[in-house]
Write a protein that holds these residues in place. Structure first.
Motif, PDB file in Angstrom:
ATOM      1  N   ASP A 137     -10.904   3.925  -0.997  1.00  0.00           N
ATOM      2  CA  ASP A 137     -11.237   4.871   0.065  1.00  0.00           C
ATOM      3  C   ASP A 137     -11.256   4.047   1.353  1.00  0.00           C
ATOM      4  OD1 ASP A 137     -12.502   6.397   1.999  1.00  0.00           O
ATOM      5  OD2 ASP A 137     -14.145   7.037   0.687  1.00  0.00           O
ATOM      6  N   ARG A 138     -10.246   4.183   2.182  1.00  0.00           N
ATOM      7  CA  ARG A 138     -10.101   3.348   3.381  1.00  0.00           C
ATOM      8  C   ARG A 138     -11.239   3.538   4.377  1.00  0.00           C
ATOM      9  NH1 ARG A 138      -7.044   6.289   7.623  1.00  0.00           N
ATOM     10  NH2 ARG A 138      -6.516   8.356   6.824  1.00  0.00           N
ATOM     11  N   THR A 152      -7.129   1.930  -6.310  1.00  0.00           N
ATOM     12  CA  THR A 152      -7.098   2.978  -5.299  1.00  0.00           C
ATOM     13  C   THR A 152      -8.416   2.879  -4.543  1.00  0.00           C
ATOM     14  OG1 THR A 152      -5.657   4.399  -6.604  1.00  0.00           O
ATOM     15  CG2 THR A 152      -6.942   5.459  -4.869  1.00  0.00           C
ATOM     16  N   LYS A 173      -7.800   9.870   2.589  1.00  0.00           N
ATOM     17  CA  LYS A 173      -8.535   8.622   2.749  1.00  0.00           C
ATOM     18  C   LYS A 173      -8.227   7.641   1.628  1.00  0.00           C
ATOM     19  CE  LYS A 173     -12.781  10.490   0.738  1.00  0.00           C
ATOM     20  NZ  LYS A 173     -14.217  10.687   0.979  1.00  0.00           N
ATOM     21  N   ASN A 174      -7.686   8.132   0.507  1.00  0.00           N
ATOM     22  CA  ASN A 174      -7.373   7.250  -0.607  1.00  0.00           C
ATOM     23  C   ASN A 174      -6.028   6.567  -0.425  1.00  0.00           C
ATOM     24  OD1 ASN A 174      -9.758   7.788  -1.927  1.00  0.00           O
ATOM     25  ND2 ASN A 174      -8.902   9.475  -3.101  1.00  0.00           N
ATOM     26  N   VAL A 175      -6.042   5.268  -0.637  1.00  0.00           N
ATOM     27  CA  VAL A 175      -4.845   4.433  -0.515  1.00  0.00           C
ATOM     28  C   VAL A 175      -4.644   3.689  -1.824  1.00  0.00           C
ATOM     29  CG1 VAL A 175      -3.751   2.540   0.752  1.00  0.00           C
ATOM     30  CG2 VAL A 175      -5.269   4.135   1.952  1.00  0.00           C
ATOM     31  N   HIS A 176      -3.429   3.735  -2.339  1.00  0.00           N
ATOM     32  CA  HIS A 176      -3.101   3.008  -3.564  1.00  0.00           C
ATOM     33  C   HIS A 176      -2.630   1.601  -3.186  1.00  0.00           C
ATOM     34  CE1 HIS A 176      -1.977   2.486  -7.725  1.00  0.00           C
ATOM     35  NE2 HIS A 176      -0.795   2.040  -7.339  1.00  0.00           N
ATOM     36  N   PHE A 181       0.841  -1.187   0.000  1.00  0.00           N
ATOM     37  CA  PHE A 181       0.000   0.000   0.000  1.00  0.00           C
ATOM     38  C   PHE A 181       0.879   1.240   0.000  1.00  0.00           C
ATOM     39  CE2 PHE A 181       0.779  -0.889   4.462  1.00  0.00           C
ATOM     40  CZ  PHE A 181       1.108   0.357   4.965  1.00  0.00           C
ATOM     41  N   GLU A 182       0.313   2.321  -0.514  1.00  0.00           N
ATOM     42  CA  GLU A 182       0.972   3.617  -0.546  1.00  0.00           C
ATOM     43  C   GLU A 182      -0.057   4.667  -0.156  1.00  0.00           C
ATOM     44  OE1 GLU A 182       2.141   3.913  -4.648  1.00  0.00           O
ATOM     45  OE2 GLU A 182       3.945   2.708  -4.339  1.00  0.00           O
ATOM     46  N   ILE A 183       0.321   5.545   0.784  1.00  0.00           N
ATOM     47  CA  ILE A 183      -0.562   6.631   1.189  1.00  0.00           C
ATOM     48  C   ILE A 183       0.286   7.875   1.445  1.00  0.00           C
ATOM     49  CG2 ILE A 183      -0.560   5.898   3.615  1.00  0.00           C
ATOM     50  CD1 ILE A 183      -3.496   6.952   3.727  1.00  0.00           C
ATOM     51  N   SER A 184      -0.195   8.996   0.972  1.00  0.00           N
ATOM     52  CA  SER A 184       0.539  10.252   1.126  1.00  0.00           C
ATOM     53  C   SER A 184       0.644  10.638   2.597  1.00  0.00           C
ATOM     54  CB  SER A 184      -0.179  11.353   0.347  1.00  0.00           C
ATOM     55  OG  SER A 184       0.491  12.582   0.518  1.00  0.00           O
ATOM     56  N   HIS A 185       1.790  11.194   2.955  1.00  0.00           N
ATOM     57  CA  HIS A 185       2.019  11.669   4.318  1.00  0.00           C
ATOM     58  C   HIS A 185       2.155  13.186   4.268  1.00  0.00           C
ATOM     59  CE1 HIS A 185       4.386  12.220   8.124  1.00  0.00           C
ATOM     60  NE2 HIS A 185       3.416  11.432   8.536  1.00  0.00           N
TER      61      HIS A 185
END
Length: 191
Positions: A162-163, A160, A178-181, A37-41
């Motif tokens: 929406d967690r 992608t 909320k979006n996770v790749h 998984f990848e999520i922006s920080h």
């Protein structure tokens, strides 16, 4: 007329039996299968992680262009490369591994382009909630493994999500997206 109806019914039954016989079962190769998984920080960097323990199977009928995949991932095997972050990811804030030690994808709607799988639609069960998920193939191939001496099928699939659909809301109020790749790399060996 009655004889030709009986012959037609027998041919249909035989054809149905042959189509069923073409379904092959493949066992997930855990050394070539990962969910990452990848999520922006805060827009400054991207947090990444993967799940190291997994199991499952794929049923594939190339002639009928149908299939089913079931993969279970162990939430306690999350690996971000940082032990403290792994512990937080496993906590009740996020994956809640003590209460939900696994999560599962079951897909039974395969889309093909020729002989290549282009997507698999199904459901992801995470944190005790089930919601639809479609994984799009970025590449897919079946080959005869020179080492295993068996057919192997696999590919790279992405989505992608929406967690918050699964109740994973941690950090939303602080601006975490909320979006996770998701990237699912999978290879499975014909049984």
């Amino acid at each position: 007329m009655r004889i030709s109806m009986i012959a037609l019914a027998a041919a249909a039954a035989l054809s149905a039996g042959l189509a069923q016989a073409e379904t092959a079962t493949y066992g997930i190769d855990p050394t070539h299968t990962f969910a990452t998984f990848e999520i922006s920080h805060f827009g400054a960097a991207v947090n990444r992680g993967r799940f190291d323990k997994k199991e499952g199977s794929v049923q594939l009928d190339k002639a009928a262009k149908t299939g089913k995949v079931e993969i279970t991932f162990d939430a306690t095997s999350i690996n971000s490369g940082t032990a403290a972050f792994d512990k937080h990811l496993q906590s009740a804030d996020l994956f809640n591994a003590p209460q939900f030690p696994t999560f599962k994808f079951v897909g039974d709607k395969f889309t093909f382009d020729g002989d290549k799988v282009t997507s698999v639609a199904g459901n992801l069960t995470l944190l005790g909630k089930t919601a639809p998920l479609t994984l799009t193939a970025k590449q897919f191939n079946c080959y005869q493994s020179p080492m295993l001496k068996r057919e192997v099928c696999g590919g790279d699939f992405e989505a992608t999500i929406d967690r918050t659909q699964w109740g994973m809301n941690y950090g939303i109020d602080w601006g975490f997206p909320k979006n996770v790749h998701l990237v699912v790399q999978v290879e499975a060996v014909k049984q």
